[in-house]
Design a protein around this motif. Structure first.
Motif, PDB file in Angstrom:
ATOM      1  N   ALA A  29       0.784  -1.266  -0.060  1.00  4.64           N
ATOM      2  CA  ALA A  29       0.021  -0.012   0.116  1.00  4.64           C
ATOM      3  C   ALA A  29       0.711   1.316  -0.042  1.00  4.64           C
ATOM      4  N   LEU A  30       2.193   1.083   0.083  1.00  2.00           N
ATOM      5  CA  LEU A  30       3.135   2.163   0.130  1.00  2.00           C
ATOM      6  C   LEU A  30       3.639   2.359  -1.251  1.00  2.00           C
ATOM      7  N   GLY A  31       3.279   1.314  -2.223  1.00  2.00           N
ATOM      8  CA  GLY A  31       4.115   1.509  -3.513  1.00  2.00           C
ATOM      9  C   GLY A  31       5.319   0.583  -3.486  1.00  2.00           C
TER      10      GLY A  31
ATOM     11  N   ASP B 298     -17.890  -5.311   1.046  1.00  2.00           N
ATOM     12  CA  ASP B 298     -18.141  -3.950   1.713  1.00  2.00           C
ATOM     13  C   ASP B 298     -16.662  -3.549   2.426  1.00  2.00           C
ATOM     14  N   SER B 299     -16.300  -2.349   2.314  1.00  3.84           N
ATOM     15  CA  SER B 299     -15.081  -1.593   3.139  1.00  3.84           C
ATOM     16  C   SER B 299     -14.987  -2.212   4.297  1.00  3.84           C
TER      17      SER B 299
ATOM     18  N   ALA C 192      -7.282  -4.675  -3.526  1.00  3.99           N
ATOM     19  CA  ALA C 192      -6.385  -3.388  -3.041  1.00  3.99           C
ATOM     20  C   ALA C 192      -7.245  -2.237  -3.373  1.00  3.99           C
ATOM     21  N   VAL C 193      -7.904  -2.058  -4.408  1.00  2.00           N
ATOM     22  CA  VAL C 193      -8.766  -0.898  -4.649  1.00  2.00           C
ATOM     23  C   VAL C 193      -9.221  -0.355  -3.308  1.00  2.00           C
ATOM     24  N   LYS C 194      -9.983  -1.114  -2.462  1.00  2.00           N
ATOM     25  CA  LYS C 194     -10.523  -0.806  -1.294  1.00  2.00           C
ATOM     26  C   LYS C 194      -9.466  -0.933  -0.073  1.00  2.00           C
ATOM     27  N   LEU C 195      -8.697  -2.100  -0.010  1.00  2.00           N
ATOM     28  CA  LEU C 195      -7.917  -2.322   1.241  1.00  2.00           C
ATOM     29  C   LEU C 195      -6.739  -1.522   1.394  1.00  2.00           C
ATOM     30  N   PHE C 196      -5.988  -1.245   0.308  1.00  2.00           N
ATOM     31  CA  PHE C 196      -4.985  -0.032   0.386  1.00  2.00           C
ATOM     32  C   PHE C 196      -5.141   1.161   1.177  1.00  2.00           C
ATOM     33  N   GLU C 197      -6.431   1.591   0.642  1.00  2.00           N
ATOM     34  CA  GLU C 197      -6.657   3.056   1.368  1.00  2.00           C
ATOM     35  C   GLU C 197      -6.828   2.922   2.652  1.00  2.00           C
ATOM     36  N   LEU C 198      -7.566   1.834   3.066  1.00  2.00           N
ATOM     37  CA  LEU C 198      -7.821   1.482   4.534  1.00  2.00           C
ATOM     38  C   LEU C 198      -6.545   1.236   5.349  1.00  2.00           C
TER      39      LEU C 198
ATOM     40  N   GLN D 111       1.671   3.564   8.714  1.00  2.00           N
ATOM     41  CA  GLN D 111       2.564   3.295   7.689  1.00  2.00           C
ATOM     42  C   GLN D 111       2.779   1.815   7.770  1.00  2.00           C
ATOM     43  N   THR D 112       2.798   1.564   9.207  1.00  2.00           N
ATOM     44  CA  THR D 112       2.940   0.128   9.589  1.00  2.00           C
ATOM     45  C   THR D 112       2.093  -0.918   9.006  1.00  2.00           C
ATOM     46  N   THR D 113       0.876  -0.393   8.924  1.00  2.00           N
ATOM     47  CA  THR D 113      -0.162  -1.294   8.248  1.00  2.00           C
ATOM     48  C   THR D 113      -0.037  -1.424   6.958  1.00  2.00           C
TER      49      THR D 113
END
Length: 361
Positions: A241-243, A290-291, A312-318, A324-326
């Protein structure tokens, strides 16, 4: 509990649709009724009693004749890249399954999936192309063309059964389920009778059969239509999620929890195992989950998570919202689709007359 119940229900139906024994035969009267209603609806379009919206640019529809995800969106992603390489300027439309609202909406890089749907958000973020969603695909397409006049070709993600949208090329996508037991819903997988025949009204022009082998000996979706094959596999590199990127084999040592909120979660889990990963746990969520369900995952699984690009469309934003750790421990692995080059040649041949009409393409 609710998510698990829904997912178990999906798995049970998938098992029913693969066999002509058990519950499936009892559902044949409903399948017959479904078929009659579907045929009557097609007849109204064939006779012109229901209108078809013909757009001023070529339209390619990519969809399923079977229920559940069979690989439409990966096909759309590969297709638009090919079209761009040939000088076309494509835009993408979709219904935006699971979104809030029905009116046309432009999907921007930061549009929440809840407002536009998982797949449109994924397509927009991966391609950067104009993407619009609406319950009526023709409305989405006309809104797209009004906002982006440079677009000279529309690709519709899903919509083979959405007959109100005129199409110049239609592509039916199958996965390793083929046609299941060969019966119509709800007794089987089929949304419409199969096999289709070349020249039949609203019959697909091309068939793309996705499997683990590029040229399988058995063709479960056998038809007289031109049929091509694509091999599905996971990319060798995952992204978090940080790229940040990491080799998929390296993640194997973390024994991640695998999560998939897609039509067939087991397909993703099996691909992970084939790539050498042995997830500590697997969590199957309902398709278009659902998110809130993804948020629960992040709370209850403190180790490494690995998911599909769609999740990842939903999970990364969450994950990023929780720090940063998550975000660093939340990974997605892309799907690689190796398509027979003959498929793209067939697409080009279908589009060639439109290119001559529109030299600006």
């Amino acid at each position: 509990m609710c998510a698990m119940s829904q997912d178990n229900g999906q798995a049970r139906w998938q098992a029913i649709w693969q066999s002509r024994s058990g519950v499936a035969p009892a559902l044949l009267p409903l399948a017959w009724l479904y078929g009659r209603i579907s045929s009557a609806r097609r007849w109204l379009y064939i006779k012109g009693w229901k209108s078809i919206d013909q757009l001023p640019v070529p339209v390619i529809v990519v969809g399923n004749v079977v229920v559940g995800g069979a690989g439409k969106t990966p096909t759309v992603l590969a297709l638009v890249l090919h079209l761009q390489s040939k000088g076309w300027r494509p835009g993408v439309v979709s219904r935006g399954y699971g979104r809030q609202g029905t009116l046309p909406l432009e999907v921007l890089p930061d549009t929440p999936a809840s407002e536009c749907g998982d797949e449109p958000a994924l397509i927009r973020r991966q391609t950067g192309l104009p993407v619009f969603v609406a319950r009526q695909r023709a409305q989405a397409a006309r809104a797209l063309l009004a906002r982006h006049p440079e677009v000279n070709l529309i690709v519709c993600d899903d919509g083979l059964q959405h007959l109100a949208l005129g199409r110049d090329l239609s592509i039916a996508v199958f996965d390793d389920r083929g046609v299941g037991n060969g019966w119509l819903l709800p007794a089987g997988l089929l949304r419409e009778p199969w096999p289709a025949h070349e020249g039949s009204p609203f019959s697909p022009d091309l068939v793309l059969h996705q499997t683990s082998q590029l040229h399988p000996a058995h063709q479960a979706s056998a038809t007289s239509l031109p049929t091509f094959f694509a091999q599905r596999s996971l990319a060798p590199v995952a992204v978090n999620a940080l790229g940040e990127q990491q080799a998929l084999t390296t993640l194997a040592h973390a024994q991640p929890t695998a999560v998939a909120g897609i039509a067939r979660p087991d397909a993703f889990f099996n691909m992970l195992k084939a790539a050498g990963l042995k997830p500590r746990h697997t969590t199957a969520l309902p398709d278009h989950a659902d998110s809130a369900l993804y948020g629960d995952l992040l709370k209850h699984h403190k180790g490494t998570l690995i998911c599909t690009e769609k999740d990842a469309v939903k999970l990364f934003e969450l994950a990023r919202s929780q720090g940063q750790t998550t975000a660093a421990r939340t990974w997605a692995v892309p799907l690689v689709l190796q398509i027979d080059p003959a498929f793209f040649l067939a697409v080009d041949q279908h589009l060639e007359p439109h290119r001559r009409i529109r030299p600006s393409a």
